[in-house]
Design an enzyme around this catalytic site. Structure first.
Site, short mmCIF file in Angstrom:
data_model
loop_
_atom_site.label_atom_id
_atom_site.label_comp_id
_atom_site.label_asym_id
_atom_site.label_seq_id
_atom_site.Cartn_x
_atom_site.Cartn_y
_atom_site.Cartn_z
N ILE A 1 11.03 8.18 -2.54
CA ILE A 1 11.86 7.62 -3.61
C ILE A 1 11.00 7.17 -4.78
CG2 ILE A 1 13.42 5.70 -4.17
CD1 ILE A 1 14.35 6.00 -1.17
N ASP B 1 5.75 8.99 -7.10
CA ASP B 1 5.94 8.52 -5.73
C ASP B 1 5.82 7.00 -5.62
OD1 ASP B 1 6.15 11.14 -4.99
OD2 ASP B 1 4.39 11.19 -3.70
N GLY C 1 -4.68 -0.97 5.50
CA GLY C 1 -3.29 -1.40 5.43
C GLY C 1 -3.16 -2.86 5.81
N GLY D 1 -2.99 -3.29 11.48
CA GLY D 1 -4.38 -3.19 11.94
C GLY D 1 -4.51 -3.66 13.39
N GLU E 1 -9.77 -1.87 7.13
CA GLU E 1 -9.77 -2.65 5.88
C GLU E 1 -8.37 -3.17 5.69
OE1 GLU E 1 -8.93 -3.39 2.30
OE2 GLU E 1 -10.33 -1.95 1.38
N GLU F 1 -0.70 -13.01 2.06
CA GLU F 1 -0.82 -11.94 1.07
C GLU F 1 0.57 -11.52 0.59
OE1 GLU F 1 -2.05 -7.99 2.35
OE2 GLU F 1 -3.47 -7.96 0.69
P1 ADP Z 1 2.47 -1.32 4.33
O1 ADP Z 1 3.27 -2.42 4.96
O2 ADP Z 1 1.77 -1.72 3.12
O3 ADP Z 1 3.16 -0.01 4.23
P2 ADP Z 1 1.09 -0.63 6.75
O4 ADP Z 1 -0.15 -1.25 7.21
O5 ADP Z 1 2.31 -0.83 7.56
O6 ADP Z 1 1.22 -1.14 5.28
O7 ADP Z 1 0.91 0.95 6.54
C1 ADP Z 1 -0.26 1.57 6.14
C2 ADP Z 1 -0.33 2.92 6.82
O8 ADP Z 1 -0.31 2.74 8.23
C3 ADP Z 1 0.83 3.86 6.53
O9 ADP Z 1 0.36 5.19 6.47
C4 ADP Z 1 1.73 3.65 7.72
O10 ADP Z 1 2.60 4.74 7.96
C5 ADP Z 1 0.71 3.50 8.82
N1 ADP Z 1 1.19 2.78 10.02
C6 ADP Z 1 2.10 1.77 10.08
N2 ADP Z 1 2.26 1.34 11.35
C7 ADP Z 1 1.43 2.07 12.14
C8 ADP Z 1 1.12 2.09 13.54
N3 ADP Z 1 1.69 1.25 14.40
N4 ADP Z 1 0.20 2.98 13.96
C9 ADP Z 1 -0.42 3.82 13.12
N5 ADP Z 1 -0.16 3.85 11.79
C10 ADP Z 1 0.74 2.99 11.29
#
Ligand code: ADP
Length: 469
Positions: free
Chosen positions: A25, A92, A227, A232, A249, A381
């Site tokens: 979106i 995007d 992320g 993490g 990170e 944050e």
């Molecule tokens: P935001 O909340 O800023 O989107 P996330 O840390 O949730 O940050 O996401 C960052 C990346 O991690 C994205 O590519 C997301 O799809 C991926 N992601 C989210 N949850 C998981 C998970 N449990 N395992 C692996 N990757 C994940």
């Protein structure tokens, strides 16, 4: 590019995802710009197998110098397609088109730096005594996983991909579901540049499906994630099963400390960029200003005056600030703002949509005063254009406030006194400390967090060693 995006696996476009597609979106219009495959276990498995075959096959017989040359050819392809890539990112995730274009320069620099290092990675000989010869070999880890966020879609992807390739690894990249297009296109450009198929694979999908499947896959030898802290943690616990090395990170609650002798002109310029650039959606954005009592009024007044001049609008029209990435993010940031007001902080500026913009996830730069360090808005944050201003009197107090959060990514110190600057820098518990500047450093300088901001260093030669053993 087609409206329906596909995965890029083993050098070709593939459909797949038992569960259909995910809409991408445009946050400025709230319209769907494309649909991306909702990949899962099966697509991840295909991608990891392709990466394994490339690692054991064509990529292993290319000399390090030639790996570097191929990466430089990718730089050339990115240069030729930078307008297209930048446009995808702006559509995007919302940032001004000029910023997306600037990000492509960063992508190229990252590839160039790592390409140049590809044939300079050498082991040691070890002096065990006259009876022995002993030496170390540096070997690539193997198939590496890269899970990245949407705030700098290609920038974050290439930050870890480039050193992995330079080290001789192959990769499976899971871009963020909000902004997957530039990463997919980059993988195609890599093959066009001559990088063997299977070296760079991209699988799209949700984190809990595609991302989690990638972390769990036994063929993956190392994981790099950028992320949120919560994600993490989940990744770290999932990676524990396979004892996989991680680079994490995570977030930040980064403080800019302004001493009484700070150059306020410089600090204001840096503050606007550091706090509101990319709509505040940067791990190393400044979100807390810790300002000496004697200069706080002047600083605040100028900060507000300048922040109210910032033009907010659709990224394609090249304003100063675009929208937040998504409705979810918009709602989250609004909740923090309302929470700040409820907790008794004083909203001095922003906190609402700009006049005249009825659609899109737009928010004015927001400044809070009369903030106490224990308020949520001063501790967590927000990941939006929201800042708090805190006051101190003694140097010691500034350091104490700055360190009193769970995060530790970056900090900035503003003073004309070099001793005070270095003394403070040493005491700040963050991965990096910038002196009289914000967003300093470059591709050569390792970055990363301490405490809950994660571990492992990216960029610089340290970044390449993440992918070597
Ligand atoms: P935001 O909340 O800023 O989107 P996330 O840390 O949730 O940050 O996401 C960052 C990346 O991690 C994205 O590519 C997301 O799809 C991926 N992601 C989210 N949850 C998981 C998970 N449990 N395992 C692996 N990757 C994940």
């Amino acid at each position: 590019m087609e409206y329906r995006l596909r995965h890029f696996i083993d050098g070709e476009w593939r459909t797949g995802g038992a569960q259909g597609t995910i809409p991408v979106i445009n946050p400025a219009t709230e319209e769907i710009v494309s649909e991306t495959e909702r990949g899962g276990e099966a697509e991840i498995d295909q991608a990891v197998k392709a990466a394994e075959a490339a690692f054991n096959g064509p990529w292993s017989v290319i000399t390090p110098a030639d790996r570097g040359r191929l990466m430089l050819r990718l730089v050339q392809r990115i240069e030729e397609h930078k307008n297209e890539l930048a446009r995808m990112e702006t559509e995007d995730m919302g940032k001004p088109l000029r910023d997306s274009l600037g990000d492509m320069d960063g992508v190229k620099q990252t590839l160039e730096y790592n390409a140049g290092a590809a044939d300079k990675l050498q082991g040691d000989t070890l002096p065990l005594g006259p009876e022995y010869v002993d030496f170390t070999w540096l070997e690539p880890l193997g198939v590496t996983a890269h899970i990245v966020p949407w705030n700098f879609p290609l920038g974050m992807a290439v930050r870890s991909l480039a050193p992995a390739l330079a080290a001789g690894c192959t990769a499976v990249l899971k871009p963020a579901e909000q902004a997957p297009r530039s990463a997919l296109r980059m993988a195609e450009l890599a093959v066009e540049a001559g990088i063997p198929r299977g070296v760079v694979n991209v699988v799209t999908g949700y984190g809990l499906e595609a991302g989690a499947a990638l972390v769990r896959h036994p063929g993956v030898s190392g994981i790099t994630f950028t992320g949120s802290v919560e994600t993490g943690r989940q990744i770290m616990s999932q990676a524990a099963a396979g004892l996989k090395p991680l680079v994490l990170e995570l977030g930040g609650k980064n403080a800019m400390v302004l001493f009484r002798d700070a150059d306020v002109d410089r600090a204001i310029t840096d503050a606007l960029d550091g706090a509101f650039g990319n709509c505040g959606q940067v791990c190393s954005a400044v979100s807390r200003f810790i300002v000496h009592r004697d200069i706080k009024d002047e600083f605040l007044q100028r900060l507000i005056q300048r922040s109210e001049m910032i033009r907010v609008g659709p990224g394609m029209e090249d304003p100063d600030l675009g929208p937040l990435v998504s409705r979810g993010q918009y709602t989250r940031v609004q909740e923090y703002i309302q929470g700040g007001i409820r907790d008794g902080a004083r909203l001095l500026s922003g906190g609402r949509r700009p006049d005249g913009l009825v659609k899109g996830f737009f928010l004015l730069p927001t400044v809070f005063d009369q903030v106490r360090p224990e308020m949520r808005i001063a501790r967590e944050e927000v990941f939006g254009p929201v800042v708090v201003v805190l006051e101190f009197d003694q140097d010691e107090q500034a350091i104490q406030i700055a360190n009193d959060v769970t995060y530790g990514l970056v900090a900035g110190v503003y003073t004309q006194d070099i001793s005070r600057a270095l003394r403070t820098a040493r005491r700040l518990k963050t991965g990096s400390v910038w002196i009289n500047g914000w967003y300093l450093g470059g591709v050569q300088a390792p970055t990363g967090g301490v405490k809950e901001s994660g571990f492992g260093r990216e960029r610089g030669l340290a970044g390449i060693h993440n992918y070597l053993q």
